[in-house]
Design a protein around this motif. Structure first.
Motif, PDB file in Angstrom:
ATOM      1  N   MET A  89      78.090  62.027  41.272  1.00  0.00           N
ATOM      2  CA  MET A  89      79.481  61.936  40.828  1.00  0.00           C
ATOM      3  C   MET A  89      79.582  61.052  39.582  1.00  0.00           C
ATOM      4  O   MET A  89      80.346  61.356  38.657  1.00  0.00           O
ATOM      5  N   ILE A 121      84.223  68.409  43.930  1.00  0.00           N
ATOM      6  CA  ILE A 121      84.171  66.950  43.860  1.00  0.00           C
ATOM      7  C   ILE A 121      85.587  66.391  43.790  1.00  0.00           C
ATOM      8  O   ILE A 121      86.368  66.779  42.920  1.00  0.00           O
ATOM      9  N   GLU A 128      85.087  70.235  38.964  1.00  0.00           N
ATOM     10  CA  GLU A 128      83.835  69.505  39.116  1.00  0.00           C
ATOM     11  C   GLU A 128      83.174  69.910  40.433  1.00  0.00           C
ATOM     12  O   GLU A 128      83.805  69.882  41.483  1.00  0.00           O
TER      13      GLU A 128
END
Length: 171
Positions: A89, A121, A128
């Motif tokens: 991340m 994410i 993402e």
């Protein structure tokens, strides 16, 4: 042998060959962006295992792990480390890269087909994406090259920038 380093270097080399002619290029141990700054001084320098670029844009970051993922139904994390997820991340943020991947070796205690699991994410349906995938190391280097090319194609084609990556791989 340090198996994590050996796996990383092998995947980097084979993936570089697999992406030849696709418009994408893979490089190992690159990036070198800092997580924090104290004035002009950067701290906590990053070094992703593999960065895949299209031109100057970072298309995907892959972190190789010489660990066993587990097929256990009672473990929803399947042996994936929380710190590894946080690391990816951070890479997504620092490198402005919407596609990151944890790549593990496939092993006999998993279902026969290699794993490619997609996670959004931070929010449902987020652009993402973190992929958790396995690479079957059985067979030949040519098999590995084909598997890696298909894996990257599949992952990049499943994201928001679908059309541009499909064009690269499918002409």
């Amino acid at each position: 042998f340090e198996m994590n380093v050996l796996f990383e270097k092998y995947v980097t080399r084979v993936l570089s060959q697999a992406l030849a002619g696709s418009g994408l290029r893979a490089s190992g141990q690159g990036g070198h962006r800092d997580c924090l700054y104290d004035g002009d001084a950067g701290r906590f320098r990053t070094r992703p295992d593999i960065i895949i670029r299209q031109g100057d844009q970072v298309a995907m970051i892959i972190d190789t792990k010489w660990k066993r993922v587990t097929p256990r139904i009672d473990d929803p994390k399947q042996g994936v480390s929380q710190s590894d997820v946080y690391q990816l991340m951070a890479y997504a943020q620092l490198y402005n890269c919407p596609n990151v991947m944890l790549l593990y070796p496939h092993h006999g205690h998993l279902p026969p087909e290699p794993i490619t699991q997609r996670f959004s994410i931070a929010a449902r349906n987020a652009v993402e994406t973190l992929f958790v995938a396995t690479l079957n190391l059985g067979g030949t280097q040519l098999d590995h090259k084909s598997s890696l090319r298909q894996l990257v194609s599949k992952c990049l084609s499943s994201t928001a920038s679908k059309t541009s990556y499909e064009t690269l791989f499918n002409g």
